[in-house]
Design an enzyme around this catalytic site. Structure first.
Site, PDB file in Angstrom:
ATOM      1  N   THR A  13      19.988  66.148-110.236  1.00  0.00           N
ATOM      2  CA  THR A  13      21.002  65.567-109.343  1.00  0.00           C
ATOM      3  C   THR A  13      20.808  64.058-109.190  1.00  0.00           C
ATOM      4  O   THR A  13      21.722  63.275-109.472  1.00  0.00           O
ATOM      5  CB  THR A  13      20.919  66.245-107.950  1.00  0.00           C
ATOM      6  OG1 THR A  13      21.008  67.649-108.135  1.00  0.00           O
ATOM      7  CG2 THR A  13      22.026  65.771-107.031  1.00  0.00           C
ATOM      8  N   VAL A  14      19.638  63.625-108.775  1.00  0.00           N
ATOM      9  CA  VAL A  14      19.419  62.195-108.518  1.00  0.00           C
ATOM     10  C   VAL A  14      19.164  61.448-109.836  1.00  0.00           C
ATOM     11  O   VAL A  14      19.687  60.354-110.060  1.00  0.00           O
ATOM     12  CB  VAL A  14      18.269  61.964-107.517  1.00  0.00           C
ATOM     13  CG1 VAL A  14      18.135  60.487-107.187  1.00  0.00           C
ATOM     14  CG2 VAL A  14      18.490  62.761-106.236  1.00  0.00           C
ATOM     15  N   GLU A 128      12.094  54.157-101.225  1.00  0.00           N
ATOM     16  CA  GLU A 128      13.203  54.042-100.264  1.00  0.00           C
ATOM     17  C   GLU A 128      14.018  55.332-100.154  1.00  0.00           C
ATOM     18  O   GLU A 128      14.384  55.766 -99.060  1.00  0.00           O
ATOM     19  CB  GLU A 128      14.135  52.894-100.698  1.00  0.00           C
ATOM     20  CG  GLU A 128      15.318  52.662 -99.786  1.00  0.00           C
ATOM     21  CD  GLU A 128      14.893  52.137 -98.408  1.00  0.00           C
ATOM     22  OE1 GLU A 128      14.361  51.031 -98.347  1.00  0.00           O
ATOM     23  OE2 GLU A 128      15.095  52.850 -97.413  1.00  0.00           O
ATOM     24  N   GLY A 133      17.852  59.044 -97.752  1.00  0.00           N
ATOM     25  CA  GLY A 133      18.674  58.809 -98.943  1.00  0.00           C
ATOM     26  C   GLY A 133      19.126  57.384 -99.156  1.00  0.00           C
ATOM     27  O   GLY A 133      18.312  56.489 -99.404  1.00  0.00           O
ATOM     28  N   GLY A 186      27.740  73.556-100.658  1.00  0.00           N
ATOM     29  CA  GLY A 186      26.694  72.774-101.344  1.00  0.00           C
ATOM     30  C   GLY A 186      25.901  71.884-100.402  1.00  0.00           C
ATOM     31  O   GLY A 186      25.100  71.066-100.849  1.00  0.00           O
ATOM     32  N   ASP A 200      11.576  69.424 -94.114  1.00  0.00           N
ATOM     33  CA  ASP A 200      12.164  68.272 -94.799  1.00  0.00           C
ATOM     34  C   ASP A 200      12.191  67.065 -93.847  1.00  0.00           C
ATOM     35  O   ASP A 200      11.756  65.964 -94.198  1.00  0.00           O
ATOM     36  CB  ASP A 200      13.592  68.645 -95.252  1.00  0.00           C
ATOM     37  CG  ASP A 200      14.346  67.461 -95.838  1.00  0.00           C
ATOM     38  OD1 ASP A 200      14.201  67.219 -97.043  1.00  0.00           O
ATOM     39  OD2 ASP A 200      15.066  66.767 -95.083  1.00  0.00           O
ATOM     40  N   LYS A 204      10.018  63.311 -93.869  1.00  0.00           N
ATOM     41  CA  LYS A 204      10.681  62.000 -93.743  1.00  0.00           C
ATOM     42  C   LYS A 204      10.131  61.236 -92.544  1.00  0.00           C
ATOM     43  O   LYS A 204       9.915  60.017 -92.615  1.00  0.00           O
ATOM     44  CB  LYS A 204      12.196  62.193 -93.608  1.00  0.00           C
ATOM     45  CG  LYS A 204      12.825  62.709 -94.898  1.00  0.00           C
ATOM     46  CD  LYS A 204      14.259  63.109 -94.655  1.00  0.00           C
ATOM     47  CE  LYS A 204      14.897  63.681 -95.904  1.00  0.00           C
ATOM     48  NZ  LYS A 204      16.177  64.363 -95.627  1.00  0.00           N
ATOM     49  N   GLY A 301      22.729  63.214-101.915  1.00  0.00           N
ATOM     50  CA  GLY A 301      23.824  63.127-102.886  1.00  0.00           C
ATOM     51  C   GLY A 301      23.364  62.346-104.104  1.00  0.00           C
ATOM     52  O   GLY A 301      22.520  61.456-103.996  1.00  0.00           O
TER      53      GLY A 301
HETATM   54  N1  LIG Z   1      19.384  65.741-104.234  1.00  0.00           N
HETATM   55  C1  LIG Z   1      19.402  64.819-103.292  1.00  0.00           C
HETATM   56  O1  LIG Z   1      20.456  64.483-102.730  1.00  0.00           O
HETATM   57  C2  LIG Z   1      18.120  64.114-102.880  1.00  0.00           C
HETATM   58  C3  LIG Z   1      18.161  63.175-101.827  1.00  0.00           C
HETATM   59  C4  LIG Z   1      16.996  62.492-101.476  1.00  0.00           C
HETATM   60  C5  LIG Z   1      15.817  62.763-102.152  1.00  0.00           C
HETATM   61  N2  LIG Z   1      15.823  63.709-103.165  1.00  0.00           N
HETATM   62  C6  LIG Z   1      14.548  63.941-103.859  1.00  0.00           C
HETATM   63  O2  LIG Z   1      14.715  63.561-105.211  1.00  0.00           O
HETATM   64  C7  LIG Z   1      13.910  64.376-106.060  1.00  0.00           C
HETATM   65  C8  LIG Z   1      14.796  65.012-107.128  1.00  0.00           C
HETATM   66  O3  LIG Z   1      15.763  65.852-106.501  1.00  0.00           O
HETATM   67  P1  LIG Z   1      17.019  66.428-107.299  1.00  0.00           P
HETATM   68  O4  LIG Z   1      17.915  66.993-106.266  1.00  0.00           O
HETATM   69  O5  LIG Z   1      17.545  65.431-108.253  1.00  0.00           O
HETATM   70  O6  LIG Z   1      16.311  67.639-108.097  1.00  0.00           O
HETATM   71  P2  LIG Z   1      16.915  68.482-109.301  1.00  0.00           P
HETATM   72  O7  LIG Z   1      18.404  68.389-109.319  1.00  0.00           O
HETATM   73  O8  LIG Z   1      16.290  69.824-109.236  1.00  0.00           O
HETATM   74  O9  LIG Z   1      16.369  67.715-110.599  1.00  0.00           O
HETATM   75  C9  LIG Z   1      15.048  67.766-111.047  1.00  0.00           C
HETATM   76  C10 LIG Z   1      15.053  67.660-112.565  1.00  0.00           C
HETATM   77  O10 LIG Z   1      13.704  67.515-113.010  1.00  0.00           O
HETATM   78  C11 LIG Z   1      13.438  68.510-114.011  1.00  0.00           C
HETATM   79  N3  LIG Z   1      12.039  68.900-113.919  1.00  0.00           N
HETATM   80  C12 LIG Z   1      11.430  69.635-112.948  1.00  0.00           C
HETATM   81  N4  LIG Z   1      10.116  69.765-113.193  1.00  0.00           N
HETATM   82  C13 LIG Z   1       9.877  69.126-114.357  1.00  0.00           C
HETATM   83  C14 LIG Z   1       8.711  68.919-115.142  1.00  0.00           C
HETATM   84  N5  LIG Z   1       7.524  69.412-114.772  1.00  0.00           N
HETATM   85  N6  LIG Z   1       8.822  68.198-116.265  1.00  0.00           N
HETATM   86  C15 LIG Z   1      10.013  67.704-116.656  1.00  0.00           C
HETATM   87  N7  LIG Z   1      11.167  67.858-115.952  1.00  0.00           N
HETATM   88  C16 LIG Z   1      11.098  68.556-114.820  1.00  0.00           C
HETATM   89  C17 LIG Z   1      14.373  69.675-113.647  1.00  0.00           C
HETATM   90  O11 LIG Z   1      14.556  70.501-114.764  1.00  0.00           O
HETATM   91  P3  LIG Z   1      14.929  72.065-114.528  1.00  0.00           P
HETATM   92  O12 LIG Z   1      16.260  72.070-113.894  1.00  0.00           O
HETATM   93  O13 LIG Z   1      14.894  72.616-115.925  1.00  0.00           O
HETATM   94  O14 LIG Z   1      13.859  72.630-113.643  1.00  0.00           O
HETATM   95  C18 LIG Z   1      15.638  68.925-113.229  1.00  0.00           C
HETATM   96  O15 LIG Z   1      16.454  68.545-114.309  1.00  0.00           O
HETATM   97  C19 LIG Z   1      13.226  65.383-105.120  1.00  0.00           C
HETATM   98  O16 LIG Z   1      11.947  64.901-104.785  1.00  0.00           O
HETATM   99  C20 LIG Z   1      14.115  65.392-103.896  1.00  0.00           C
HETATM  100  O17 LIG Z   1      13.433  65.731-102.707  1.00  0.00           O
HETATM  101  C21 LIG Z   1      16.937  64.375-103.537  1.00  0.00           C
END
Ligand SMILES: NC(=O)c1ccc[n+]([C@@H]2O[C@H](COP(=O)([O-])OP(=O)(O)OC[C@H]3O[C@@H](n4cnc5c(N)ncnc54)[C@H](OP(=O)(O)O)[C@@H]3O)[C@@H](O)[C@H]2O)c1
Length: 430
Positions: A13-14, A128, A133, A186, A200, A204, A301
């Site tokens: 996602t990010v 940051e 976010g 979602g 969570d 933070k 997001g």
């Molecule tokens: N989503 C948000 O809005 C948001 C907001 C603020 C902070 N964050 C933080 O940002 C970070 C990422 O979140 P996200 O929502 O983007 O997560 P996500 O959508 O689950 O993306 C993570 C990606 O990393 C890959 N991955 C996981 N483990 C791996 C490994 N060992 N080696 C290589 N690739 C690997 C996953 O592959 P697979 O799908 O194949 O497992 C996936 O493509 C987290 O720490 C989260 O807390 C997210």
């Protein structure tokens, strides 16, 4: 022109938002940094991973391809979790790479180790996007307000629970229905435990407190309680009393000690945080130097979070071969203020036998513990009635000691509903 390579760990996602913004805003980034910032490698688990925005040949499943590439100076960790992410970040820092991350749980649980590794290698660890976010709270605290002694940081730092509480207040729907709707839209994960349980928000708040008070705060230092026990009945009582329910992260500096917690709380309807509805986040800062500042915006997001990540990348790139900005700024060791000695206001709802004398027993037990009642409403009738009380500020240990005895009365049924009331002091100077 100097070129700076980025190694991106995780294109979810990010990560995909970062890929998109790096490409879309390449010219602006070059103008802002005087350097060409290019995505050189993307780490994913699956060697066949593809994405429409991703040029072929960038994906690798070997972290060494990133750590051993001398052109990669910034590693952006966006895989999440505290397993592989910890290993990869430590190895990147020790290899002399700057690290940018949005991983709140990792920083809140392993911050000391990670920041030590960054200091040792003389590189940046930027984070940051890990708290609130897209809203630049960390930059504001560590740069703009570094000389203003911040006294409180409190706010809505979890969008899922804010959406749910807002919907419960607006529609009168119950917790389970609202959670199902949040999952459908979602706003909530299939497993919502970290959000609704408060973990969570606690991670933070650990990060924000470390930065605001310059003293390391970890997840273990932040007692947290989520919204699982907040009922639509209490929210409706709150509305009648002019109060809005929020899940609050609260960090306070009191007489040289700090207290950091997460709990559901009522705020007066007039408080600026009470108007923050839906999945939005907001952080309210107070200090003698500036009185109050509120920062508001999307807490999650793909692109909003990615924009905060890119902001960190630009900060890092701007100081490569230039001045060095301190990482964590945790140069103090502020002791913690015990929860028991915190002075709070409480809302309390009790289910009691509708019989003469019950009210007197409840009042007497509160009186014995020095708890004074601000207002009390009795509703219902027949077999059972509900007592809804607002209490004057009281030392928490006294309140809970009284509550233990009140809950044990044969006239009191079930678990009492207890919600703190925050922000009342602000009403006085409105
Ligand atoms: N989503 C948000 O809005 C948001 C907001 C603020 C902070 N964050 C933080 O940002 C970070 C990422 O979140 P996200 O929502 O983007 O997560 P996500 O959508 O689950 O993306 C993570 C990606 O990393 C890959 N991955 C996981 N483990 C791996 C490994 N060992 N080696 C290589 N690739 C690997 C996953 O592959 P697979 O799908 O194949 O497992 C996936 O493509 C987290 O720490 C989260 O807390 C997210």
């Amino acid at each position: 022109m100097d070129s700076i390579g980025i190694g991106l760990l995780g294109y979810g996602t990010v990560g995909s938002g970062v890929g998109k913004l790096l490409k879309k805003n390449a010219e602006d980034i070059t103008l802002a940094t005087g350097k060409q910032v290019t995505l050189k490698r993307v780490l994913e688990k699956d060697p066949g991973f593809t994405h429409p925005d991703l040029e072929p040949g960038l994906v690798t499943t070997r972290i060494e391809d990133i750590l051993e590439d001398p052109e990669i100076q910034v590693v952006v960790e966006l895989i999440g979790g505290t397993g592989a992410a910890l290993d990869f970040q430590l190895r990147a820092l020790r290899a002399g790479k700057n690290v940018v991350t949005a991983n709140k749980q990792l920083l809140a649980q392993h911050g000391a180790e990670l920041f030590a590794a960054a200091e040792e290698s003389g590189v940046h660890l930027r984070f940051e996007a890990s708290a609130v976010g897209a809203v630049p709270v960390i930059k504001v605290l560590r740069e703009s307000l570094v000389a203003a002694e911040v006294k409180t940081v409190f706010g809505i730092v979890n969008g899922t629970t804010n959406y749910m509480l807002s919907e419960m207040a607006e529609t009168g729907a119950g917790y389970d229905d609202v959670l199902a709707e949040a999952q459908r839209l979602g706003y909530a994960e299939a497993d919502p435990t970290e959000d609704v349980g408060g973990k969570d928000a606690a991670a933070k708040m650990a990060i924000l407190s470390s930065i605001a008070f310059h003293s390391r705060t970890g997840l273990d230092d932040v007692p947290y309680e989520g919204i699982t026990k907040v009922s639509s009945t209490d929210i409706a009582h709150g509305v009648r009393l002019g109060l809005t329910a929020k899940l609050l992260g609260v960090a306070k500096l009191i007489d040289g000690r700090m207290n950091v917690r997460v709990y559901p709380a009522f705020l007066p309807k007039s408080h600026p945080l009470a108007g923050v509805a839906g999945a939005y986040n907001a952080v309210f800062l107070t200090s003698d130097a500036f009185d109050e500042i509120m920062l508001f915006g999307p807490g999650a997001g793909s692109v909003p979070t990615a924009s905060a990540v890119i902001g960190d990348v630009i900060s890092v790139v701007n100081t490569v071969k230039g001045s060095f900005v301190q990482n964590c700024l945790c140069y103090k060791d502020v002791p913690f203020f015990p929860d028991d000695d915190m002075v709070s206001r409480f809302y309390l709802r009790l289910r009691v036998n509708d019989q003469p004398g019950v009210l007197a027993k409840v009042s007497a037990l509160f009186g014995d513990h020095g708890v004074s009642i601000h207002s009390m409403v009795q509703e219902g009738g027949g077999q059972e009635a509900e007592l809804v009380l607002l209490l004057h500020p009281v030392r928490e240990a006294q309140f809970f000691a009284a509550l233990d005895q009140i809950s044990a009365l044969p006239d009191v049924h079930g678990d009492p509903a207890v919600i703190r009331v925050e922000g009342e002091e602000r009403r006085q100077h409105d």
